[in-house]
Design a protein around this motif. Structure first.
Motif, PDB file in Angstrom:
ATOM      1  N   PHE A  82       0.843  -1.202   0.000  1.00  0.00           N
ATOM      2  CA  PHE A  82       0.000   0.000   0.000  1.00  0.00           C
ATOM      3  C   PHE A  82       0.877   1.250   0.000  1.00  0.00           C
ATOM      4  CE2 PHE A  82      -2.223   3.191   2.677  1.00  0.00           C
ATOM      5  CZ  PHE A  82      -3.314   3.424   1.863  1.00  0.00           C
ATOM      6  N   LEU A 123       1.496   4.054  -2.810  1.00  0.00           N
ATOM      7  CA  LEU A 123       1.041   5.391  -2.440  1.00  0.00           C
ATOM      8  C   LEU A 123       2.174   6.408  -2.521  1.00  0.00           C
ATOM      9  CD1 LEU A 123      -1.464   6.755  -1.480  1.00  0.00           C
ATOM     10  CD2 LEU A 123      -0.793   6.301   0.847  1.00  0.00           C
ATOM     11  N   LYS A 167       0.370   8.770 -11.275  1.00  0.00           N
ATOM     12  CA  LYS A 167      -0.542   9.889 -11.081  1.00  0.00           C
ATOM     13  C   LYS A 167      -1.779   9.485 -10.269  1.00  0.00           C
ATOM     14  CE  LYS A 167      -2.741  12.008 -14.620  1.00  0.00           C
ATOM     15  NZ  LYS A 167      -2.677  10.917 -15.552  1.00  0.00           N
ATOM     16  N   ARG A 186      -2.180   7.161  -8.097  1.00  0.00           N
ATOM     17  CA  ARG A 186      -1.753   6.175  -7.106  1.00  0.00           C
ATOM     18  C   ARG A 186      -2.716   6.068  -5.943  1.00  0.00           C
ATOM     19  NH1 ARG A 186       1.854  10.577  -6.983  1.00  0.00           N
ATOM     20  NH2 ARG A 186       2.018  11.618  -4.972  1.00  0.00           N
ATOM     21  N   LYS A 187      -3.388   7.193  -5.625  1.00  0.00           N
ATOM     22  CA  LYS A 187      -4.297   7.190  -4.488  1.00  0.00           C
ATOM     23  C   LYS A 187      -5.447   6.204  -4.733  1.00  0.00           C
ATOM     24  CE  LYS A 187      -7.151  10.464  -2.038  1.00  0.00           C
ATOM     25  NZ  LYS A 187      -7.720  11.805  -2.140  1.00  0.00           N
ATOM     26  N   SER A 206      -4.041   2.480  -4.965  1.00  0.00           N
ATOM     27  CA  SER A 206      -3.640   1.819  -3.726  1.00  0.00           C
ATOM     28  C   SER A 206      -4.863   1.487  -2.888  1.00  0.00           C
ATOM     29  CB  SER A 206      -2.668   2.695  -2.942  1.00  0.00           C
ATOM     30  OG  SER A 206      -3.250   3.937  -2.669  1.00  0.00           O
ATOM     31  N   GLN A 207      -5.844   2.403  -2.901  1.00  0.00           N
ATOM     32  CA  GLN A 207      -7.068   2.152  -2.149  1.00  0.00           C
ATOM     33  C   GLN A 207      -7.809   0.941  -2.702  1.00  0.00           C
ATOM     34  OE1 GLN A 207      -8.989   5.887  -2.145  1.00  0.00           O
ATOM     35  NE2 GLN A 207      -9.794   5.636  -0.094  1.00  0.00           N
ATOM     36  N   PHE A 265      -1.897   5.913  11.685  1.00  0.00           N
ATOM     37  CA  PHE A 265      -2.107   4.873  10.678  1.00  0.00           C
ATOM     38  C   PHE A 265      -2.269   3.509  11.356  1.00  0.00           C
ATOM     39  CE2 PHE A 265      -0.746   1.832   7.431  1.00  0.00           C
ATOM     40  CZ  PHE A 265      -1.638   2.182   6.441  1.00  0.00           C
ATOM     41  N   PHE A 292     -12.529   1.193   4.010  1.00  0.00           N
ATOM     42  CA  PHE A 292     -12.519   2.340   3.101  1.00  0.00           C
ATOM     43  C   PHE A 292     -12.288   3.632   3.851  1.00  0.00           C
ATOM     44  CE2 PHE A 292     -14.404   5.601   0.498  1.00  0.00           C
ATOM     45  CZ  PHE A 292     -13.831   5.320  -0.728  1.00  0.00           C
ATOM     46  N   LEU A 344      -8.865   3.738   5.769  1.00  0.00           N
ATOM     47  CA  LEU A 344      -7.753   3.925   4.837  1.00  0.00           C
ATOM     48  C   LEU A 344      -7.665   5.368   4.361  1.00  0.00           C
ATOM     49  CD1 LEU A 344      -5.893   1.719   4.013  1.00  0.00           C
ATOM     50  CD2 LEU A 344      -7.201   1.380   1.950  1.00  0.00           C
ATOM     51  N   LEU A 401      -4.555   7.872   3.676  1.00  0.00           N
ATOM     52  CA  LEU A 401      -4.295   8.538   2.398  1.00  0.00           C
ATOM     53  C   LEU A 401      -4.088  10.027   2.598  1.00  0.00           C
ATOM     54  CD1 LEU A 401      -6.832   6.837   0.005  1.00  0.00           C
ATOM     55  CD2 LEU A 401      -4.364   6.755  -0.105  1.00  0.00           C
ATOM     56  N   TYR A 438      -0.732  10.800   4.264  1.00  0.00           N
ATOM     57  CA  TYR A 438       0.473  10.533   3.500  1.00  0.00           C
ATOM     58  C   TYR A 438       0.454  11.149   2.118  1.00  0.00           C
ATOM     59  CZ  TYR A 438       2.297   7.426   6.978  1.00  0.00           C
ATOM     60  OH  TYR A 438       2.824   6.936   8.133  1.00  0.00           O
ATOM     61  N   PHE A 439      -0.715  11.498   1.645  1.00  0.00           N
ATOM     62  CA  PHE A 439      -0.815  11.881   0.239  1.00  0.00           C
ATOM     63  C   PHE A 439      -1.051  13.365   0.078  1.00  0.00           C
ATOM     64  CE2 PHE A 439      -3.129  12.294  -3.763  1.00  0.00           C
ATOM     65  CZ  PHE A 439      -2.267  11.631  -4.607  1.00  0.00           C
TER      66      PHE A 439
END
Lengths: 545, 566
Positions: A165, A169, A174, A176-177, A180-181, B439, B502, B505, B509, B512-513
C-alpha cells in the motif's frame, strides 16, 4: 545440533531489520534521511543477499544444513525445518513454520527477487524508506509461504498489504491514491470472507486434535487440519457434509481468486500495476499474485477435494476466461505497463486451468508456472520501469527505434517479451506446454471435442501478436531517422543504467537456466503433486465411486 | 467469597482503587489552594502556618498541576486494581447489615475497572496539553480564566471514574444506576466543558437531553422491575426471572432498561447524539466517551441480559434474541455507512464506534442463542465464556487504539484543526511519529493483523461462530442449514469490516498523500504528556496483537467470574 530454526531468520531478518531501519529513519531530519539513503540501500541489499544465500543453501540441502531431507522425495505432509513455538496457547495458535516442495520454490523465488528488485530500482527516490519497505514486503511474503498455522498464515497474508500500500502510495504514478485504495479494499474484503471460512473450519474440527488450544480445544495447525480433513474425506465421505463443504470451499476460494487474480475479480491488478513503482510491480507480479495459487493448494484443495471436484468446471471456466480475456484486452492497450499487467491476468489463467484439470501434470504445470512467471514477470516490469525511467512515458510508440538508441533496453525487452510469450528453451514455455498437455488429457478423458483446445491455442497467437506488435512499434520501427520522444525535451536518448543491466542479465540467465534445465525446480514440484494425488486425492475421490 | 460490611476489616483494602479516587478528589480541591497563609492565634503575636490561601507556591499555582495529579491518581488506581487482580484475586462482597449484597469485587469487576482507569488516565494525561492552560505569567482574562477552571475539569474526570467503578462493582440494579448517572452527569458537563465554543455547548446540550431521556426511560423500567419483584438485587431478580420472567411487566421493564444502556453503547436507534457529542467535545473527552463510557454501557448490558434476564430463565434461547440480533445488524451497518460519508474525523470515529457497538451486540446476541436446556449447560457455558471473553478483550484493546486515535486528533485540535479530514493533510511530513501512530490505530480499528484490533475482531467472530456451530454434530451428513442463524451475524460483521476499511484507509491517504493545509505547514505543538499517552497506546496496540495471550488469559478469568456465577 538441530537446525529446525533455520527458516526463522528468513522471516525475522527482513521484518526486524526493516522495522529498525524505518524507526531509525523516522527520527532523523529530512536532510539526514537523504544522506543515509545509500547506506540503507546497501544494508537492504546485504540483508537480502544473506537470505538468498540461506535459501540457496537450503536448496542444496543436506550438504549444508543438517537435517534437510531431499526436496524431491520429501514425503507428502512432512516439512523441512519444521519449527513450532507456542504463540497464543489457549486458542491453539502456534508459530509454526516449515517448508515443502510447494512452498520452498516460492520462498527461494522471493529471496531471489528481493536483491534483484533492489538492484533494478537502485536509483529510486527517497531511498531511506523505499528499500526497508521492500525488505518488509519480502519478509511478509516469506512469512505467508512458510506459515503452517492458519492464524500465522492470515497475519502474514494481510501484512503484505501494508508495505505494498505504501509502495504504491508514495512512489506510484498519477492515480496512485485510487489504485492503492482499490488494491487494499479488494484484497482485504476477499480475505475477511476467507477468514470467516477459516474460523468456521476451526470450530468444526473435533476437540483435542494435536496442538489443540487448552481453552477452545481446537487448533489452527495446518498439517493437523489437513490430516484430519483427509481422514474425514476418505472413502467418498464429504468432510463437513456436502453443502457446507461447498460453501466453505467457495469462501476460501474467494480470498485466493481475488489475490490471483482471476476474472471477474481482476480489475484491481491493472490499476495497481500501472500506478505502482517498478519495485512494487516486480514483487507484486513476481510473488504476491502467487500467494493466491499457493493458498489454493495449501488450504481449499487439501481440505475440500470433493468440492474442488464439484467446482472443477467452474474453475476451468474462470481459468479459460482469464486466459482469453487477459490476452484480448492486451491487444487494445496503448500503455506498456497495462499491457504487461493484463498479460499477468492471462498467465494466472494458465495456473487456474492447470489446477482445474485435477491431474498431477496440470498441478505441476501450475506450480511451475508460478515459479517461471515469478522470474519472467519481474523482468517485464523491470523493462517497463526502465522505459518509464528513461523516456518519461509509458505509451507504446512514444519511443521508436529503440534498437538503435538503446540497444541494452531493446535487447532486454525483446528477451522478456519472448520469454513471456512462451519461446521454447525459456522457462515460460515449459509451464505452458505442460498445461496444454494436461488440458489435452483432461479433454480426452472427458470425451469432449478437440475444439475446446482452440481457445487456449488461439490465445498463444494473440499473445504473440500483442507482444510482437508492441516490439515492432517500440524497438524496430522508425530506424535511423526516428526522433526521440517529445517527453525527453531534446535530451540525448539514454540507455539503461549499469544496475539495471545487472538485474536484467541475472533474470534473463535464470529464465534460460530454468527453460533449459526445468527439472531443477520441476522435480520437487512433480514429486509433491504426485504425492498429493497418491496420498490424498485419489483415495478420497475414488473411494466413493 | 468473603463477605464484609461497610468499614469492617478489609473494607478499605478491598476498595483501595476507589478510595484512591476519593482521596484524589479531595487533593484536587486542596492542592491548588495551598499557599503561605498563616493564622494568628487570637490575642497573641504567634502566627501558625495555615497553608490555605495566601500567596500560592510555585508548584500549587501551576495550572498544569490538577491534570498531572489526576493522571497520577488514575495511574495509582489502575496499579492497585492490577495488583489485586493479577496477584491473586481476593473475591469480596460488600453487604449491608441486612445481608443484601451491594458491591462485589471479583475478576470481572476488576477487569472493567482496569479498562475505565486506563482510559481515564490516558485521557487526563492528554488533557494536560489539550485544555487551554497557559503559563503562570499569562495575566490576560482568558488565560486566568482558563487556568482557574483546570481543576473543575479534572474533578469531573475523577467523578466519572468513580461512577464507572461503582457500575462495575454493583450487585444491585439501583446502585448500578446511581453509578451510571454519576458517570453520565460528569460526562455531560465534560462534553460541553469549553463553553466558549459553540459546538461544545450544542453537543453537550444534545447529549444531555437525549441522555437524560434515555436515563428517565431506564429509570421507569427500573421502577417497574421493582414493582414486579420487590427487589433490585441481581440475585433476587435472576431467581424471579427464572420463575416467571415471561410476564408482560418484567419484559416491558427490560425493554425500557435496554433503552438506557443502548444509549450508552450508542446502539442504533439511540446513537443519534453520539456523533454530535464526539465532534463537539474535546478529543480526549470524546475518547473517553468512545471507550470507557461504552465499556460501561456494555457492562450494564451484560449484567442485565446475562445475569438478570439470563437466558437460562427461558427454555432454549433468550427472549430478546431476535430483537437484539436485528438491532446489532442495523447498528453496525448504519454506523459504517454513515462513517463512509463523514468528513470530520471525530464524527467518523463516532460512527465507527457505533459500528463497533453493533459488533459487540452481535456477540451478545450469540450468547442469547445458546441452548440452556438440560444436557446442554456445560457446552453452552463454554461457548458463553468465549463470547464474553471476546467482548471484554475488545473493550480493553479499544482503549489502546480508539482512544489513541482521539489523542492524535487532540494534538491537532490544539492548533484548531482536527475538525476536517483535510487538517490531517501532510501529517506524515509534519510529524512522522503521529502519522505512523494514527495509521496503526486506523489499521487496528479496521482489523488488520497483527494488531490488537484484529485479534479482538477475530475473537468476536470466533465466539459467534462457536455458538452457531455448537449444536452441530460434525459428520458427513451435515448441511449448511444445520448451522444456527447467528452465523450470518458473523458474515455481516466481516462484510461490514470490509466496508469500514474504506474510511479508515482514507485517513491514511490524507496523512500521507495530501499536502498540509495552508497555515499548517509547521511542526505540531509538542505536548510531552499527550505524546507519551499516544506512545503508550501505540505500544499496547501492537503488543496486545502480537502477544495477545496474556490479555486473553486475564479476560478469560474475568469472563469466568461472570459466567461461572450463573
Amino acid at each position: 545440533m538441530t537446525t529446525d530454526w533455520i527458516s526463522l531468520p528468513l522471516v525475522g531478518l527482513p521484518l526486524i531489520s526493516s522495522i529498525v531501519l524505518l524507526a531509525f529513519v523516522a527520527y532523523s531530519s529530512p536532510a539526514a534521511r537523504d544522506r543515509m539513503g545509500p547506506s540503507i540501500r546497501m544494508a537492504s541489499l546485504v540483508f537480502s543477499l544473506i537470505m538468498l544465500v540461506l535459501t540457496t543453501a537450503m536448496f542444496f540441502g543436506s550438504n549444508y544444513i543438517e537435517g534437510t531431507m531431499d526436496w524431491a522425495t520429501l514425503s507428502f505432509g512432512s516439512f523441512n525445518y519444521e519449527f513450532r513455538y507456542d504463540w497464543i496457547e489457549s486458542l491453539g495458535i502456534h508459530w509454526t513454520v516449515g517448508m515443502d516442495a510447494l512452498s520452498f520454490p516460492m520462498v527461494w523465488l522471493t529471496t531471489f527477487l528481493l536483491p534483484i528488485t533492489i538492484v533494478a530500482t537502485w536509483h529510486e527516490k527517497n531511498a531511506a524508506v523505499y528499500f526497508p519497505l521492500l525488505l518488509m514486503m519480502g519478509g511478509a511474503l516469506i512469512g505467508v509461504f512458510v506459515a503452517l498455522d492458519l492464524f500465522m498464515f492470515y497475519v502474514f497474508w494481510e501484512l503484505t498489504l501494508i508495505p505494498m500500500f505504501f509502495l504504491i502510495l508514495k512512489w506510484g504514478g498519477k492515480d496512485r491514491k485510487y489504485a492503492s485504495q482499490k488494491f487494499f479494499i479488494y484484497t482485504f474484503t476477499a480475505s475477511v470472507i476467507m477468514l470467516l471460512g477459516l474460523v468456521t473450519v476451526y470450530f468444526l474440527q473435533p476437540e483435542n486434535l494435536s496442538h489443540a488450544g487448552a481453552w477452545t480445544g481446537r487448533t489452527f495447525d495446518i498439517p493437523t487440519l489437513t490430516a484430519h480433513a483427509q481422514s474425514a474425506n476418505a472413502g467418498g465421505a464429504w468432510f463437513l457434509g456436502e453443502s457446507l463443504q461447498k460453501i466453505l470451499f467457495v469462501m476460501l476460494m474467494i480470498g485466493f481468486l481475488v489475490k490471483l487474480p482471476s476474472v471477474p475479480f481482476h480489475t484491481w491488478l491493472p490499476d495497481a500495476h500501472v500506478q505502482a513503482p517498478t519495485g512494487g510491480s516486480m514483487l507484486l507480479a513476481g510473488v504476491m499474485l502467487k500467494m493466491g495459487a499457493y493458498g489454493m493448494f495449501r488450504l481449499p484443495l487439501a481440505f475440500f477435494p470433493h468440492a474442488a471436484q464439484h467446482f472443477q468446471f467452474a474453475l476451468l471456466a474462470l481459468g479459460m476466461i482469464s486466459l482469453v480475456w487477459g490476452a484480448v484486452v492486451c491487444l487494445g492497450q496503448t500503455n506498456l505497463k497495462k499491457m504487461v499487467a493484463y498479460s499477468s491476468v492471462s498467465h494466472m489463467g494458465v495456473i487456474l486451468i492447470g489446477i482445474a484439470t485435477m491431474q498431477p501434470l496440470g498441478w505441476a504445470a501450475a506450480l511451475f508456472m508460478m515459479f517461471a512467471h515469478g522470474i519472467i514477470s519481474p523482468m517485464l516490469f523491470a523493462v517497463c520501469g526502465a522505459f518509464k525511467h528513461h523516456y518519461h512515458s509509458m505509451e507504446i510508440g512514444a519511443m521508436r527505434g529503440m534498437a538503435k538508441h538503446s540497444p541494452w533496453l531493446a535487447t532486454s525487452m525483446m528477451f522478456a517479451w519472448m520469454a513471456s510469450l512462451g519461446l521454447p528453451l525459456l522457462a515460460g514455455f515449459v509451464a505452458e506446454l505442460m498445461m496444454f498437455l494436461a488440458l489435452w488429457y483432461f479433454i480426452a478423458a472427458e470425451g469432449w471435442s478437440v475444439l475446446w483446445m482452440v481457445g487456449p491455442a488461439f490465445v498463444l497467437a494473440i499473445t504473440a501478436a500483442y507482444y510482437l506488435w508492441s516490439m515492432q512499434r517500440t524497438i524496430f520501427e522508425g530506424g535511423d531517422d526516428t526522433q526521440p520522444p517529445a517527453s525527453l525535451h531534446g535530451q540525448p536518448v539514454p540507455d539503461i543504467t549499469g544496475a539495471e543491466k545487472w538485474a536484467m542479465v541475472v533474470m534473463a540467465a535464470f529464465t534460460i537456466l530454468f527453460g533449459v534445465m526445468p527439472w531443477i525446480a520441476l522435480d520437487m514440484m512433480h514429486g509433491w503433486t504426485e504425492a498429493f494425488f497418491e496420498t490424498l486425492l485419489i483415495p478420497i475421490l475414488k473411494g466413493g465411486a | 467469597m468473603k463477605q464484609i460490611e461497610s468499614f469492617d476489616e478489609g473494607f478499605v483494602l478491598a476498595l483501595a482503587p476507589e478510595f484512591v479516587l476519593v482521596i484524589g478528589l479531595f487533593t484536587l480541591m486542596i492542592a491548588p489552594n495551598v499557599g503561605n497563609a498563616t493564622f494568628r492565634i487570637p490575642l497573641t503575636q504567634i502566627r501558625v502556618p495555615w497553608f490555605f490561601g495566601g500567596k500560592r507556591g510555585l508548584l500549587s499555582s501551576d495550572p498544569r498541576l490538577p491534570g498531572l495529579l489526576t493522571t497520577v491518581f488514575f495511574t495509582l488506581a489502575f496499579g492497585l486494581a492490577t495488583v489485586s487482580f493479577v496477584g491473586g484475586m481476593n473475591k469480596t462482597q460488600i453487604i449491608t447489615e441486612g445481608g443484601s449484597t451491594m458491591l462485589q469485587i471479583d475478576e470481572f469487576s476488576r477487569m472493567f475497572e482496569l479498562i475505565f482507569f486506563g482510559a481515564l488516565a490516558l485521557a487526563s494525561a492528554a488533557s494536560v496539553n489539550r485544555l487551554p492552560a497557559t503559563s503562570r505569567s499569562d495575566r490576560t482574562a482568558a488565560g486566568l480564566y482558563n487556568n482557574r477552571r483546570q481543576v473543575d475539569f479534572y474533578i469531573l474526570l475523577l467523578t466519572t471514574g468513580l461512577g464507572m467503578s461503582i457500575v462495575a462493582l454493583a450487585q444491585d440494579l439501583f446502585l448500578l444506576f446511581i453509578g451510571l448517572e454519576l458517570a453520565s452527569f460528569s460526562t455531560y458537563v465534560l462534553v460541553s466543558f469549553i463553553k466558549e465554543s459553540k459546538e461544545g455547548t450544542e453537543a453537550g446540550m444534545k447529549y444531555f437531553i437525549v441522555g437524560s431521556v434515555a436515563s428517565g426511560v431506564g429509570l421507569y423500567g427500573l421502577s417497574l422491575l421493582y414493582l414486579w419483584s420487590g427487589s433490585l438485587q441481581f440475585a433476587d431478580l435472576s431467581v424471579a426471572f427464572a420463575e416467571n420472567g415471561m410476564e408482560a411487566l418484567p419484559l416491558m421493564a427490560l425493554g425500557m432498561l435496554l433503552v438506557g444502556f443502548g444509549f450508552k453503547v450508542s446502539a442504533a436507534p439511540f446513537h443519534f447524539a453520539a456523533p454530535d457529542a464526539y465532534a463537539g467535545a474535546t478529543a480526549p473527552v470524546a475518547g473517553v466517551l468512545a471507550t470507557a463510557s461504552k465499556a460501561m454501557g456494555v457492562l450494564g448490558l451484560l449484567r442485565l441480559l446475562l445475569v438478570v434476564a439470563s437466558p437460562e430463565a427461558t427454555d432454549g434461547s433468550a427472549v430478546w434474541l431476535v430483537a437484539l440480533g436485528v438491532l446489532s445488524v442495523v447498528t453496525m451497518t448504519w454506523g459504517n455507512l454513515a462513517a463512509l460519508g463523514s468528513t470530520n474525523p471525530k464524527r467518523m470515529l463516532a460512527y465507527s464506534s457505533v459500528a463497533h457497538a453493533g459488533y459487540m451486540m452481535a456477540a451478545i446476541t450469540a450468547i442469547g442463542a445458546l441452548n440452556w436446556e438440560d444436557g446442554h449447560v456445560d457446552m453452552s457455558t463454554d461457548a458463553a465464556l468465549v463470547v464474553v471473553t471476546a467482548l471484554i478483550f475488545h473493550l480493553a484493546v479499544l482503549v489502546c487504539f480508539k482512544l489513541g486515535a482521539f489523542l492524535v486528533l487532540s494534538l491537532l485540535e490544539s492548533e484548531k484543526g482536527g475538525h476536517t479530514l483535510e487538517s490531517l493533510g501532510g501529517l506524515a511530513k509534519r510529524d512522522p511519529f503521529l502519522a505512523v501512530a494514527m495509521f496503526i490505530f486506523m489499521m487496528s480499528l479496521a482489523g488488520v493483523p497483527p494488531l490488537s484490533g484484529f485479534v479482538s475482531k477475530l475473537l468476536v467472530i470466533m465466539g459467534i461462530v462457536k455458538v452457531a456451530l455448537l449444536d452441530v454434530t460434525v459428520n458427513s451428513n451435515l448441511t449448511f442449514g444445520d448451522i444456527h442463524w447467528v452465523w450470518f451475524l458473523a458474515l455481516l460483521m466481516v462484510i461490514n469490516s470490509a466496508i469500514s476499511v474504506f474510511y479508515y484507509l482514507r485517513v491514511g491517504l490524507v496523512m500521507y498523500f495530501h499536502e498540509p493545509e495552508e497555515g499548517r505547514e509547521g511542526a505540531l505543538p509538542s505536548g510531552t504528556p499527550v505524546r507519551f499517552a499516544i506512545l503508550v497506546c501505540l505500544i499496547t496496540t501492537v503488543f496486545f496483537g502480537v502477544g495477545a495471550g496474556q490479555l486473553i488469559a486475564l479476560c478469560e478469568a474475568a469472563a469466568n467470574a461472570l459466567v461461572g456465577a450463573w
